[in-house]
Design a protein around this motif. Structure first.
Motif, short mmCIF file in Angstrom:
data_model
loop_
_atom_site.label_atom_id
_atom_site.label_comp_id
_atom_site.label_asym_id
_atom_site.label_seq_id
_atom_site.Cartn_x
_atom_site.Cartn_y
_atom_site.Cartn_z
N VAL A 170 0.85 -1.20 0.00
CA VAL A 170 0.00 0.00 0.00
C VAL A 170 0.88 1.25 0.00
O VAL A 170 0.61 2.22 -0.72
N GLN A 171 1.95 1.21 0.78
CA GLN A 171 2.84 2.38 0.85
C GLN A 171 3.43 2.71 -0.52
O GLN A 171 3.53 3.87 -0.90
N GLN A 172 3.77 1.67 -1.30
CA GLN A 172 4.30 1.88 -2.65
C GLN A 172 3.22 2.37 -3.61
O GLN A 172 3.52 3.04 -4.59
N GLY A 173 1.96 2.02 -3.33
CA GLY A 173 0.84 2.37 -4.22
C GLY A 173 -0.18 1.26 -4.13
O GLY A 173 0.19 0.08 -4.15
N ALA A 181 -3.43 17.16 -1.01
CA ALA A 181 -2.54 16.24 -1.73
C ALA A 181 -2.24 15.02 -0.87
O ALA A 181 -2.28 13.87 -1.35
N ALA A 182 -1.94 15.24 0.41
CA ALA A 182 -1.61 14.13 1.31
C ALA A 182 -2.82 13.21 1.48
O ALA A 182 -2.69 11.98 1.43
N SER A 183 -4.00 13.81 1.64
CA SER A 183 -5.18 12.97 1.90
C SER A 183 -5.54 12.14 0.67
O SER A 183 -6.01 11.01 0.82
N PHE A 184 -5.28 12.66 -0.54
CA PHE A 184 -5.57 11.84 -1.71
C PHE A 184 -4.52 10.75 -1.91
O PHE A 184 -4.81 9.74 -2.57
N CYS A 185 -3.35 10.91 -1.29
CA CYS A 185 -2.41 9.79 -1.27
C CYS A 185 -2.93 8.70 -0.34
O CYS A 185 -2.53 7.54 -0.47
N MET A 186 -3.84 9.05 0.58
CA MET A 186 -4.54 8.06 1.39
C MET A 186 -5.75 7.50 0.63
O MET A 186 -5.85 6.28 0.44
N TYR A 187 -6.67 8.37 0.23
CA TYR A 187 -7.91 7.89 -0.42
C TYR A 187 -7.57 6.99 -1.61
O TYR A 187 -8.19 5.95 -1.81
N VAL A 217 -4.94 -2.05 5.40
CA VAL A 217 -4.85 -1.20 4.20
C VAL A 217 -5.13 0.25 4.56
O VAL A 217 -4.41 1.16 4.13
N LEU A 218 -6.14 0.49 5.39
CA LEU A 218 -6.46 1.89 5.72
C LEU A 218 -5.43 2.51 6.65
O LEU A 218 -5.13 3.70 6.52
N ILE A 219 -4.87 1.74 7.58
CA ILE A 219 -3.80 2.30 8.43
C ILE A 219 -2.61 2.69 7.54
O ILE A 219 -2.07 3.80 7.64
N ALA A 220 -2.23 1.78 6.63
CA ALA A 220 -1.08 2.07 5.75
C ALA A 220 -1.37 3.29 4.88
O ALA A 220 -0.53 4.18 4.73
N ALA A 221 -2.59 3.36 4.32
CA ALA A 221 -2.96 4.49 3.47
C ALA A 221 -2.98 5.78 4.29
O ALA A 221 -2.47 6.82 3.86
N ALA A 222 -3.56 5.71 5.49
CA ALA A 222 -3.68 6.91 6.33
C ALA A 222 -2.30 7.46 6.70
O ALA A 222 -2.10 8.68 6.74
#
Lengths: 188, 189
Positions: free
Chosen positions: A113-116, B142-148, A142-147
């Motif tokens: 997830v961190q990579q994309g 920008a940061a939040s869309f790297c999350m979403y 997934v959401l922790i990593a994305a957040a």
């Protein structure tokens, strides 16, 4: 020095959170739900300490000093990792760290997830499931990593300040977070 | 097919917030605070906020977020909606204010590696009229869309292929803002 005018003496993410309270509220609610409350859900098998390890691992991969240090300290607080050696081993080489096979499989998902997001594969998900992860665990990973790909960028993109060579600052803060949850306003 | 059982057939992030309203609620509140309300002292209008979101999503190659936020930006720009496609094609040649170009450059650096945002980039934005609130909101959008984007892609959610689906979403986002979907209307875009 931060790129915008932030309150002096409020380190890391808490500076921009004081600057913008309307966004701070959902951001804090998100981490409280993800890193704390959900650990106690019946369908969750991930403890608070393990959730913090995922946050720490992703923050280390993003090279965000403040986030990896504070969440590492919170993980250590939960896991009885006095000298932070467990957290260090997860950051350095999680496949050989003293954590469960399930958490290792979930850390692999988090690393993808961190990579994309498109790097997460069906095989990685299957392995996590085989090791005992529930759908809820996979979702939360997934959401922790994305957040943390957001939090890390928020902290570094504004060049916020962070105490260095001061582990006790992070230890003390970690104890407060573990008891009271995440909030921008309880400045210590 | 999504990596986990979501128990609904909604697309993109809507399927995820229907599945998990406990995390969906703060995620939608964040979008509303950032893409509509804005932080103190920010001069960015809603269309510009949606444009930053669409631009970052396009750089992350997340089609659902790119298409839906581009549709919202087109709806909000109205007669000037060609700006959106110009930006998604090439920021440098787009007919956009120098302030927005400078802020999109900051957003681009946040998306790639936030540590590469520099004093020079921020000073340029400031020279063209960007406030502290604008810089803050640009960095956090920008940061939040790297999350979403990672959330939507990391769980392999459904991405509609029909452009008409996004037009309807864009109009809804442009008029109602970010309201968490309720169960029972799961197949609505």
């Amino acid at each position: 020095m931060p790129y915008i005018e932030l309150p002096v003496g409020v380190p890391g993410i808490r500076g921009p959170m004081v600057f913008s309270p309307e966004t701070a509220r959902p951001l804090n609610e998100l981490v409280n739900v993800l890193l704390q409350a959900n650990a106690h859900h019946p369908d969750s098998t991930l403890s608070e300490g393990e959730r913090e390890l995922i946050a720490t691992y992703v923050s280390a991969k993003n090279d965000c000093f403040y986030c990896q240090t504070i969440h590492g300290a919170v993980a250590s607080h939960h896991l009885g990792d006095e000298d932070w050696s467990l957290v260090r081993s997860v950051k350095d080489d999680y496949l050989n760290a003293a954590v469960s096979s399930k958490l290792k499989a979930l850390l692999t998902v988090a690393g993808s997830v961190q990579q994309g997001g498109k790097n997460v594969t069906a095989e990685q998900i299957d392995l996590a499931r085989t090791e005992g992860a529930t759908d809820r665990d996979i979702h939360d990973t997934v959401l922790i990593a994305a957040a943390f790909c957001m939090f890390n960028r928020y902290v570094d993109g504004l060049a916020t300040v962070a105490p260095v060579n001061n582990p006790d600052f992070y230890r003390n803060r970690a104890a407060i977070i573990s008891t009271n949850g995440y909030a921008a306003t309880d400045i210590t | 097919m999504p990596h986990i059982q979501l128990n609904n057939d909604a697309p993109g992030i809507r399927s995820l917030v229907l599945y998990r309203p406990d995390t969906g609620q703060p995620l939608y509140e964040l979008a509303q605070a950032l893409l509509r309300a804005g932080s103190p002292g920010s001069t960015l209008v809603d269309a510009e906020r949606e444009l930053i979101a669409a631009y970052v999503s396009s750089r992350n190659c997340t089609d659902f977020c790119q298409n839906s936020h581009a549709a919202a930006a087109r709806f909000l720009y109205g007669d000037n909606q060609s700006i959106v496609d110009q930006v998604l094609t090439d920021v440098d040649t787009a007919s956009l204010s120098p302030k927005m170009k400078a802020l999109l450059s900051i957003a681009e650096h946040v998306q790639t590696d936030a540590r590469t945002v520099s004093t020079e980039l921020v000073e340029t934005a400031r020279q063209y009229g960007a406030t502290d609130g604008d810089v803050h909101d640009t960095v956090l959008i920008a940061a939040s869309f790297c999350m979403y984007n990672r959330y939507v892609d990391g769980l392999a959610t459904l991405t509609p292929a029909d452009p008409a689906a996004y037009m309807a979403m864009g109009e809804r986002m442009g008029t109602l803002g970010y309201v968490i979907p309720q169960s029972g209307r799961t197949n609505q875009a």
